[in-house]
Design an enzyme around this catalytic site. Structure first.
Site, PDB file in Angstrom:
ATOM      1  N   LYS A   1       7.016  -4.529  -4.044  1.00 49.06           N
ATOM      2  CA  LYS A   1       8.371  -4.000  -3.902  1.00 49.06           C
ATOM      3  C   LYS A   1       8.829  -3.970  -2.450  1.00 49.06           C
ATOM      4  O   LYS A   1       9.955  -4.296  -2.141  1.00 49.06           O
ATOM      5  CB  LYS A   1       8.419  -2.591  -4.507  1.00 49.06           C
ATOM      6  CG  LYS A   1       9.796  -1.927  -4.458  1.00 49.06           C
ATOM      7  CD  LYS A   1      10.778  -2.639  -5.357  1.00 49.06           C
ATOM      8  CE  LYS A   1      12.177  -2.089  -5.270  1.00 49.06           C
ATOM      9  NZ  LYS A   1      13.180  -3.038  -5.797  1.00 49.06           N
TER      10      LYS A   1
ATOM     11  N   ARG B   1       5.157  -0.212  -6.221  1.00 46.76           N
ATOM     12  CA  ARG B   1       5.101  -0.957  -4.970  1.00 46.76           C
ATOM     13  C   ARG B   1       4.159  -2.156  -5.075  1.00 46.76           C
ATOM     14  O   ARG B   1       4.221  -3.065  -4.263  1.00 46.76           O
ATOM     15  CB  ARG B   1       4.607  -0.037  -3.844  1.00 46.76           C
ATOM     16  CG  ARG B   1       5.551   1.096  -3.524  1.00 46.76           C
ATOM     17  CD  ARG B   1       4.897   2.096  -2.608  1.00 46.76           C
ATOM     18  NE  ARG B   1       4.640   1.547  -1.297  1.00 46.76           N
ATOM     19  CZ  ARG B   1       5.437   1.693  -0.254  1.00 46.76           C
ATOM     20  NH1 ARG B   1       6.560   2.352  -0.387  1.00 46.76           N
ATOM     21  NH2 ARG B   1       5.142   1.177   0.915  1.00 46.76           N
TER      22      ARG B   1
ATOM     23  N   CYS C   1       0.800  -1.226   0.000  1.00 50.96           N
ATOM     24  CA  CYS C   1       0.000   0.000   0.000  1.00 50.96           C
ATOM     25  C   CYS C   1       0.835   1.280   0.000  1.00 50.96           C
ATOM     26  O   CYS C   1       1.943   1.301   0.522  1.00 50.96           O
ATOM     27  CB  CYS C   1      -0.895   0.031   1.225  1.00 50.96           C
ATOM     28  SG  CYS C   1      -1.899  -1.431   1.385  1.00 50.96           S
TER      29      CYS C   1
ATOM     30  N   ASN D   1      -1.967   2.471   5.948  1.00 44.48           N
ATOM     31  CA  ASN D   1      -1.070   1.349   5.661  1.00 44.48           C
ATOM     32  C   ASN D   1      -0.838   0.618   6.973  1.00 44.48           C
ATOM     33  O   ASN D   1      -0.658   1.267   8.000  1.00 44.48           O
ATOM     34  CB  ASN D   1       0.299   1.838   5.171  1.00 44.48           C
ATOM     35  CG  ASN D   1       0.255   2.346   3.751  1.00 44.48           C
ATOM     36  OD1 ASN D   1      -0.800   2.333   3.108  1.00 44.48           O
ATOM     37  ND2 ASN D   1       1.389   2.801   3.263  1.00 44.48           N
ATOM     38  N   GLY D   2      -0.795  -0.698   6.931  1.00 39.91           N
ATOM     39  CA  GLY D   2      -0.552  -1.453   8.162  1.00 39.91           C
ATOM     40  C   GLY D   2      -1.702  -2.399   8.448  1.00 39.91           C
ATOM     41  O   GLY D   2      -2.555  -2.642   7.589  1.00 39.91           O
TER      42      GLY D   2
ATOM     43  N   HIS E   1      25.618 -33.926  -4.638  1.00 43.80           N
ATOM     44  CA  HIS E   1      24.934 -34.451  -3.453  1.00 43.80           C
ATOM     45  C   HIS E   1      23.423 -34.483  -3.652  1.00 43.80           C
ATOM     46  O   HIS E   1      22.684 -34.607  -2.679  1.00 43.80           O
ATOM     47  CB  HIS E   1      25.303 -33.617  -2.222  1.00 43.80           C
ATOM     48  CG  HIS E   1      26.756 -33.689  -1.877  1.00 43.80           C
ATOM     49  ND1 HIS E   1      27.343 -34.830  -1.380  1.00 43.80           N
ATOM     50  CD2 HIS E   1      27.758 -32.787  -2.008  1.00 43.80           C
ATOM     51  CE1 HIS E   1      28.644 -34.612  -1.192  1.00 43.80           C
ATOM     52  NE2 HIS E   1      28.915 -33.380  -1.588  1.00 43.80           N
TER      53      HIS E   1
ATOM     54  N   GLU F   1      11.652 -14.893 -10.548  1.00 46.57           N
ATOM     55  CA  GLU F   1      10.627 -13.916 -10.176  1.00 46.57           C
ATOM     56  C   GLU F   1      10.084 -13.105 -11.351  1.00 46.57           C
ATOM     57  O   GLU F   1       8.937 -12.690 -11.317  1.00 46.57           O
ATOM     58  CB  GLU F   1      11.082 -12.995  -9.036  1.00 46.57           C
ATOM     59  CG  GLU F   1      12.177 -12.029  -9.356  1.00 46.57           C
ATOM     60  CD  GLU F   1      12.532 -11.136  -8.147  1.00 46.57           C
ATOM     61  OE1 GLU F   1      13.706 -10.808  -8.006  1.00 46.57           O
ATOM     62  OE2 GLU F   1      11.632 -10.774  -7.379  1.00 46.57           O
TER      63      GLU F   1
ATOM     64  N   TRP G   1      -2.988  -2.711  -1.553  1.00 48.77           N
ATOM     65  CA  TRP G   1      -2.591  -4.095  -1.844  1.00 48.77           C
ATOM     66  C   TRP G   1      -3.342  -4.914  -0.809  1.00 48.77           C
ATOM     67  O   TRP G   1      -2.999  -4.905   0.369  1.00 48.77           O
ATOM     68  CB  TRP G   1      -1.075  -4.214  -1.662  1.00 48.77           C
ATOM     69  CG  TRP G   1      -0.435  -5.421  -2.256  1.00 48.77           C
ATOM     70  CD1 TRP G   1      -0.082  -5.609  -3.559  1.00 48.77           C
ATOM     71  CD2 TRP G   1      -0.013  -6.596  -1.571  1.00 48.77           C
ATOM     72  NE1 TRP G   1       0.528  -6.833  -3.724  1.00 48.77           N
ATOM     73  CE2 TRP G   1       0.579  -7.457  -2.520  1.00 48.77           C
ATOM     74  CE3 TRP G   1      -0.063  -7.020  -0.246  1.00 48.77           C
ATOM     75  CZ2 TRP G   1       1.108  -8.709  -2.199  1.00 48.77           C
ATOM     76  CZ3 TRP G   1       0.454  -8.269   0.084  1.00 48.77           C
ATOM     77  CH2 TRP G   1       1.032  -9.095  -0.889  1.00 48.77           C
TER      78      TRP G   1
ATOM     79  N   LYS H   1      16.356 -13.997  -9.556  1.00 50.41           N
ATOM     80  CA  LYS H   1      15.963 -12.988 -10.537  1.00 50.41           C
ATOM     81  C   LYS H   1      15.223 -13.639 -11.699  1.00 50.41           C
ATOM     82  O   LYS H   1      14.211 -13.155 -12.162  1.00 50.41           O
ATOM     83  CB  LYS H   1      17.217 -12.267 -11.026  1.00 50.41           C
ATOM     84  CG  LYS H   1      17.147 -10.824 -11.184  1.00 50.41           C
ATOM     85  CD  LYS H   1      17.237  -9.948  -9.972  1.00 50.41           C
ATOM     86  CE  LYS H   1      16.664 -10.370  -8.683  1.00 50.41           C
ATOM     87  NZ  LYS H   1      17.051  -9.555  -7.567  1.00 50.41           N
TER      88      LYS H   1
ATOM     89  N   GLU I   1      21.249 -15.501  -6.339  1.00 51.28           N
ATOM     90  CA  GLU I   1      20.675 -14.239  -6.826  1.00 51.28           C
ATOM     91  C   GLU I   1      20.243 -14.383  -8.290  1.00 51.28           C
ATOM     92  O   GLU I   1      19.155 -13.953  -8.674  1.00 51.28           O
ATOM     93  CB  GLU I   1      21.713 -13.113  -6.646  1.00 51.28           C
ATOM     94  CG  GLU I   1      21.469 -11.823  -7.422  1.00 51.28           C
ATOM     95  CD  GLU I   1      20.248 -11.033  -6.978  1.00 51.28           C
ATOM     96  OE1 GLU I   1      19.583 -11.427  -6.014  1.00 51.28           O
ATOM     97  OE2 GLU I   1      19.951 -10.021  -7.630  1.00 51.28           O
TER      98      GLU I   1
HETATM   99  C1  F6R Z   1      14.238  -9.747  -5.268  1.00 50.29           C
HETATM  100  C2  F6R Z   1      13.619  -8.780  -4.398  1.00 50.29           C
HETATM  101  C3  F6R Z   1      13.257  -9.185  -3.008  1.00 50.29           C
HETATM  102  C4  F6R Z   1      13.806  -8.151  -2.012  1.00 50.29           C
HETATM  103  C5  F6R Z   1      13.337  -8.499  -0.583  1.00 50.29           C
HETATM  104  C6  F6R Z   1      13.932  -7.575   0.458  1.00 50.29           C
HETATM  105  O1  F6R Z   1      14.523  -9.217  -6.523  1.00 50.29           O
HETATM  106  O2  F6R Z   1      13.411  -7.659  -4.769  1.00 50.29           O
HETATM  107  O3  F6R Z   1      13.731 -10.460  -2.730  1.00 50.29           O
HETATM  108  O4  F6R Z   1      15.190  -8.148  -2.096  1.00 50.29           O
HETATM  109  O5  F6R Z   1      11.946  -8.442  -0.512  1.00 50.29           O
HETATM  110  O6  F6R Z   1      13.605  -6.242   0.233  1.00 50.29           O
HETATM  111  P1  F6R Z   1      14.424  -5.070   0.892  1.00 50.29           P
HETATM  112  O7  F6R Z   1      15.782  -5.039   0.283  1.00 50.29           O
HETATM  113  O8  F6R Z   1      13.633  -3.844   0.640  1.00 50.29           O
HETATM  114  O9  F6R Z   1      14.528  -5.407   2.361  1.00 50.29           O
END
Ligand code: F6R
Length: 595
Positions: A590, A27, A2, A95-96, A491, A475, A71, A472, A468
């Site tokens: 986000k 977001r 949100c 928000n919350g 293993h 997702e 959201w 990427k 990583e």
């Molecule tokens: C992956 C991604 C998420 C964030 C995670 C932590 O591409 O964006 O895995 O890295 O949600 O977010 P922050 O860095 O804001 O704590």
């Protein structure tokens, strides 16, 4: 997740609110709403869908307004559940989560209140109405006393005109100060087109914004956000993600700027805790998702360069573990947003145990930066794409500098420190070389874009980079990808390798190079295709791998910075070939502000 925006001042509020909501689109949200006051007249609009179709031309007259992108958490996605929530002409964006909303709803229903939504937020409007005796801030204060949970709220009402009442507990709220009025927002990206001067609210604070000033219970410092306003636009790029990957070399430059000495680093945020850091005998590095993988690189850096024991943990796990915590330990929280709820819950636990808490954070004024005892900003500028890329590079750069700082406190040789610092000054140029191969990487990504399963392998510093790379890819393209250490392949995971499951092997010329070559041979022997990330000039790898992406030679501890870049590009071009919604992948937000 949100987003909150509000404006009071001399300008028409509607376009400011719509623009602010558009800036917070990244977001993730499913519905949005806006309420504008014009004397006794109230304009209220709530909609399910995308704000991008909304015109920011003045939709209605008025100088006071609040808006929200939702959201869904409590109550499904519908117009009636979108914010602002309203009762008896009290309008609230929130928000919350209100944890005791069911009890409160029951109590209010018995008193004759009729609820029109399924949200927890509506309860706030009802409570304010109950408490209202002519003054909106007094009623809001009293209402909030009844609430258990977390909130960032903005409230307006024609019953007490000329003000926005704002409050927060465990959910971020900032005030932007402009020449013509005040903006309240949950996210700096919503205000930077109007101002860079912000005030951050702390937990349990209430602010009253009026056209000609604002009051908060105590005097607060005005901070300057050093983000450029064009940083929240795509510029020449088709997607934010590509723009942000292309910014990665610049991010390294900006993270090191003014912070490197000849044989040490100068980090303002570590000055106060310097003496405690000297005594620290263990470092916990805590993050989620990409932040966790940066923490994992940090673990190796702390041990090898920082000369101190280190453990990387996911925020969502360590908080439930019975680890032995004590004041001679330091916890470094690694987060782009600084609002990740799992990290913040863990931060509370660390503080209770008197562990020194530090933040490696991107967003200025975020909860993590305010709740930790020190720390270092990554200075990446706003990261808009949901998938984190440049923030990862900024986090590793900062962790490397922290490792250098700790190492110099613990006897890391001057010569070694100088060598790393000299190379760190060169690394962004080498990053540019990597990114200049984008067209080649695109071709490789297209070539493999019909495969549905991938392994990513790496060892030591590049094991987290394998994870990583896999995260990427999955997702944004929704194909299955797993990152494992080269050593673990035999293993178990090797059972899945065949001609339909390619492996991306990160194998620069480093101390584990020979072992990685053996892993590649193991994959090839099972007819698996291999894409190698290798050091420029490595001819041997070309003979074994199906495709090779070269990166320039560098020190082993700096290879993650260069090896992550082609993997970010690979994921991007792969998803592009599949036509996915790259900047806003399904089911993801986000900033993850719920545990
Ligand atoms: C992956 C991604 C998420 C964030 C995670 C932590 O591409 O964006 O895995 O890295 O949600 O977010 P922050 O860095 O804001 O704590």
């Amino acid at each position: 997740m949100c987003g909150i925006i509000g404006y009071i001042g001399k300008k028409q509020a509607y376009p400011i609110i719509i623009n602010g909501l558009k800036k917070m689109e990244y977001r993730g949200y499913d519905s949005y709403g806006i309420c504008v006051l014009n004397g006794d007249d109230v304009f209220l609009k709530r909609k399910v869908g995308r704000i991008s179709e909304e015109s920011s031309e003045n939709g209605c007259e008025g100088f006071i307004s609040i808006g929200h992108s939702r959201w869904a958490t409590t109550g499904g996605v519908s117009e009636k559940n979108a914010h602002p929530q309203e009762y008896n002409q009290f309008y609230v964006v929130h928000n919350g989560i209100i944890e005791n909303y069911k009890e409160l709803k029951e109590e209010l229903t018995l008193k004759g209140h009729i609820f029109s939504s399924d949200t927890d937020t509506e309860v706030i409007a009802h409570l304010i109405s109950e408490e209202f005796k002519g003054n909106l801030e007094d009623a809001t204060k009293k209402a909030l006393k009844r609430i258990i949970g977390s909130y960032g709220i903005a409230v307006i009402s024609p019953k007490d005109k000329g003000k926005i009442v704002v409050a927060k507990l465990s959910s971020p709220i900032i005030l932007g100060i402009t020449d013509d009025g005040y903006i309240v927002a949950s996210d700096p990206s919503a205000v930077i087109n109007y101002t860079k001067q912000i005030v951050t609210l702390d937990d349990n604070e209430i602010a009253i914004l009026k056209e000609d000033g604002y009051t908060i219970s105590k005097d607060k410092k005005i901070e300057t956000i050093d983000w450029e306003s064009d940083a929240v636009d795509k510029g020449v790029y088709e997607h934010f993600m590509l723009k942000e990957i292309m910014e990665e070399p610049k991010v390294i430059e900006s993270a090191i700027q003014g912070r490197l000495l000849e044989d040490n680093v100068k980090l303002g945020g570590l000055e106060l805790p310097k003496e405690r850091l000297k005594k620290t005998d263990k470092i916990y590095l805590i993050g989620c998702g990409t932040g966790y993988y940066a923490s994992k690189v940090g673990e190796y850096l702390m041990e090898e360069i920082g000369m101190v024991d280190a453990e990387a943990h996911m925020g969502s796990e360590i908080r439930y573990r019975d680890v032995r915590l004590n004041p001679n330990q330091t916890a470094i929280f690694v987060s782009q947003s600084g609002e990740t709820a799992d990290n913040l819950a863990c931060l509370k636990k660390m503080k209770e145990a008197k562990v020194l808490s530090l933040g490696v954070t991107n967003v200025i004024g975020s909860t993590q930066t305010r709740e930790t005892e020190g720390g270092v900003y990554t200075r990446c500028g706003p990261e808009i794409a949901v998938a984190s890329t440049k923030a990862f590079i900024g986090q590793i750069t900062v962790l490397l500098m922290i490792a250098l700082f700790l190492g110099r406190q613990r006897g890391l040789e001057e010569g070694k420190a100088k060598e790393i610092i000299t190379e760190l000054k060169n690394i962004s140029k080498k990053g540019e070389i990597v990114l200049s191969e984008a067209e080649e990487i695109k071709k490789i990504a297209e070539k493999y874009s019909q495969y549905k399963n991938f392994f990513f392998i790496g060892r030591k510093f590049n094991y987290p980079i394998a994870m990583e790379g896999a995260l990427k890819l999955k997702e944004i393209s929704y194909v299955h990808a797993e990152g494992v250490t080269g050593g673990e392949l035999k293993h178990g995971p090797l059972a899945l390798i065949d001609e339909n499951c390619p492996t991306i092997a990160i194998c620069p010329k480093d101390s584990v190079y020979d072992k990685m070559l053996s892993n590649i041979e193991e994959v090839k022997a099972r007819k698996g295709k291999v894409i190698a990330i290798a050091t420029r000039g490595d001819k041997k790898i070309k003979e074994i791998a199906d495709d090779v992406i070269y990166i320039p030679e560098t020190l082993e501890c700096l290879t993650p910075l260069l090896s992550a870049m082609p993997l970010h590009l690979f994921a991007y071009f792969f998803a592009l070939a599949l036509g996915k919604d790259i900047d806003k992948p399904r089911n993801l937000a986000k900033s993850v502000t719920v545990e």
